[in-house]
Design an enzyme around this catalytic site. Sequence first.
Site, mmCIF file in Angstrom:
data_model
loop_
_atom_site.group_PDB
_atom_site.id
_atom_site.type_symbol
_atom_site.label_atom_id
_atom_site.label_comp_id
_atom_site.label_asym_id
_atom_site.label_seq_id
_atom_site.Cartn_x
_atom_site.Cartn_y
_atom_site.Cartn_z
ATOM 1 N N SER A 44 -8.414 -34.859 73.418
ATOM 2 C CA SER A 44 -8.516 -33.486 73.940
ATOM 3 C C SER A 44 -9.468 -32.684 73.054
ATOM 4 O O SER A 44 -9.628 -33.016 71.872
ATOM 5 C CB SER A 44 -7.125 -32.841 73.890
ATOM 6 O OG SER A 44 -7.203 -31.462 74.131
ATOM 7 N N TYR A 82 0.371 -31.341 68.647
ATOM 8 C CA TYR A 82 -0.561 -31.740 69.712
ATOM 9 C C TYR A 82 -1.959 -31.961 69.132
ATOM 10 O O TYR A 82 -2.563 -33.022 69.335
ATOM 11 C CB TYR A 82 -0.583 -30.688 70.841
ATOM 12 C CG TYR A 82 -1.370 -31.180 72.036
ATOM 13 C CD1 TYR A 82 -0.866 -32.199 72.836
ATOM 14 C CD2 TYR A 82 -2.621 -30.660 72.332
ATOM 15 C CE1 TYR A 82 -1.591 -32.680 73.922
ATOM 16 C CE2 TYR A 82 -3.351 -31.137 73.414
ATOM 17 C CZ TYR A 82 -2.833 -32.152 74.206
ATOM 18 O OH TYR A 82 -3.561 -32.640 75.264
HETATM 19 N N1 LIG Z 1 -4.777 -31.401 81.694
HETATM 20 C C1 LIG Z 1 -5.428 -30.930 80.634
HETATM 21 O O1 LIG Z 1 -5.846 -29.743 80.599
HETATM 22 C C2 LIG Z 1 -5.699 -31.854 79.473
HETATM 23 C C3 LIG Z 1 -6.656 -31.435 78.538
HETATM 24 C C4 LIG Z 1 -6.934 -32.279 77.461
HETATM 25 C C5 LIG Z 1 -6.288 -33.486 77.336
HETATM 26 N N2 LIG Z 1 -5.363 -33.878 78.245
HETATM 27 C C6 LIG Z 1 -4.699 -35.176 78.055
HETATM 28 O O2 LIG Z 1 -4.836 -35.932 79.229
HETATM 29 C C7 LIG Z 1 -3.806 -36.924 79.282
HETATM 30 C C8 LIG Z 1 -3.255 -36.977 80.692
HETATM 31 O O3 LIG Z 1 -2.584 -35.759 80.953
HETATM 32 P P1 LIG Z 1 -2.709 -35.008 82.363
HETATM 33 O O4 LIG Z 1 -3.502 -33.796 82.149
HETATM 34 O O5 LIG Z 1 -3.099 -35.952 83.420
HETATM 35 O O6 LIG Z 1 -1.189 -34.518 82.527
HETATM 36 P P2 LIG Z 1 -0.047 -34.956 83.551
HETATM 37 O O7 LIG Z 1 -0.496 -34.745 84.942
HETATM 38 O O8 LIG Z 1 1.184 -34.245 83.092
HETATM 39 O O9 LIG Z 1 0.101 -36.534 83.299
HETATM 40 C C9 LIG Z 1 0.686 -37.035 82.137
HETATM 41 C C10 LIG Z 1 1.017 -38.496 82.347
HETATM 42 O O10 LIG Z 1 1.580 -39.021 81.122
HETATM 43 C C11 LIG Z 1 2.778 -39.713 81.449
HETATM 44 N N3 LIG Z 1 3.729 -39.652 80.340
HETATM 45 C C12 LIG Z 1 4.153 -38.555 79.664
HETATM 46 N N4 LIG Z 1 5.097 -38.904 78.768
HETATM 47 C C13 LIG Z 1 5.264 -40.246 78.886
HETATM 48 C C14 LIG Z 1 6.137 -41.191 78.269
HETATM 49 N N5 LIG Z 1 7.056 -40.821 77.353
HETATM 50 N N6 LIG Z 1 6.037 -42.482 78.621
HETATM 51 C C15 LIG Z 1 5.152 -42.865 79.568
HETATM 52 N N7 LIG Z 1 4.320 -42.034 80.208
HETATM 53 C C16 LIG Z 1 4.392 -40.733 79.869
HETATM 54 C C17 LIG Z 1 3.327 -39.021 82.692
HETATM 55 O O11 LIG Z 1 4.102 -39.934 83.456
HETATM 56 P P3 LIG Z 1 5.702 -39.904 83.621
HETATM 57 O O12 LIG Z 1 6.156 -38.489 83.498
HETATM 58 O O13 LIG Z 1 5.924 -40.490 84.977
HETATM 59 O O14 LIG Z 1 6.194 -40.791 82.536
HETATM 60 C C18 LIG Z 1 2.040 -38.706 83.440
HETATM 61 O O15 LIG Z 1 1.654 -39.802 84.235
HETATM 62 C C19 LIG Z 1 -2.802 -36.537 78.202
HETATM 63 O O16 LIG Z 1 -2.932 -37.396 77.100
HETATM 64 C C20 LIG Z 1 -3.196 -35.117 77.823
HETATM 65 O O17 LIG Z 1 -2.872 -34.837 76.464
HETATM 66 C C21 LIG Z 1 -5.050 -33.075 79.325
#
Ligand SMILES: NC(=O)c1ccc[n+]([C@@H]2O[C@H](COP(=O)([O-])OP(=O)(O)OC[C@H]3O[C@@H](n4cnc5c(N)ncnc54)[C@H](OP(=O)(O)O)[C@@H]3O)[C@@H](O)[C@H]2O)c1
Length: 268
Positions: free
Chosen positions: A142, A154
């Site tokens: 991120s 984070y």
């Molecule tokens: N969206 C943003 O603005 C943003 C910005 C920078 C970085 N990121 C990074 O992008 C990545 C993906 O996030 P996203 O934005 O797509 O958010 P999201 O829609 O909330 O997806 C997060 C995913 O991680 C999985 N997850 C969370 N905890 C878990 C656990 N204990 N075991 C297995 N799976 C787990 C969730 O699946 P389940 O709940 O089904 O387990 C879900 O599929 C993350 O690493 C986040 O830090 C996001």
Amino acid sequence: MKRAGYRKALITGSSSGLGQEYARQLAQSGTHLILVARRRERLELLASQLSSSSGVTAEVFQADLSQDEEIEKVALKIRQTPDLDLLINNAGFGGHGKFHLEETGEAERMIKVHVLATTILTRAALPSMIAGRWGAIINVASVAAFSPLSGAMYSSTKAFEVMFSENLQSELYETGLKVQALCPGLTRTEFHQVAGIKVEAIPGIAWMKAEDVVRISLRALSGHKVIIIPGMKNKLVASFLRCPLTFGLAHWGSRQKKIRQIADGHLR
Ligand SMILES: NC(=O)c1ccc[n+]([C@@H]2O[C@H](COP(=O)([O-])OP(=O)(O)OC[C@H]3O[C@@H](n4cnc5c(N)ncnc54)[C@H](OP(=O)(O)O)[C@@H]3O)[C@@H](O)[C@H]2O)c1
């Protein structure tokens, strides 16, 4: 070695957001999939949609990556899949508050999901990729990795993913393998809702679509850069955050806030 595309990818956190989008775009290019997350029904629905629309095999592997034994089960699955040539360590979540006030074990869970799972799964995937001299690891970090204002756990766990990727790519230089640290900024997914972060006040222009972020990440696998910051706005934000003056300003800002609180009688 040049190839048309990846044979098989394992994507953690593919039940929503960026992980789901990686699955969609990879399926379109004919990559077979192993989908990992806790919510099995969502993975099963995605797997059946992708296998009927793109003709790829999509296997569902339910796992909670905040649990040591479940990380080990996914690692074993990786070791038993010698044709796996793309690992995407994408699962992640945001913090719910200040480190010193948090008492639910969130810090430990975040270390397991962002740091331990990334480390163990990468270690499990490398031997067969190195033997075949082909493969890639994407660690979804991120822009918060560069920020002094995005939460102690984070930011620091995301910073781990960035430096882990940079150093691993140096160590793997002669193997032909590719390592990427993807550093998105605000992206429309379920991330902020899950973290309980209010986003209504954030202007639309600040956001990127998951579709665009993933397209940039996958395209960048053919280049030489390790750290990929998608979008011009995020690049600007990251350069500002990486400037040493920013940390000074942030600490100055915190001191001013404390002084105001003392003056208001909120803090003793
Ligand atoms: N969206 C943003 O603005 C943003 C910005 C920078 C970085 N990121 C990074 O992008 C990545 C993906 O996030 P996203 O934005 O797509 O958010 P999201 O829609 O909330 O997806 C997060 C995913 O991680 C999985 N997850 C969370 N905890 C878990 C656990 N204990 N075991 C297995 N799976 C787990 C969730 O699946 P389940 O709940 O089904 O387990 C879900 O599929 C993350 O690493 C986040 O830090 C996001």
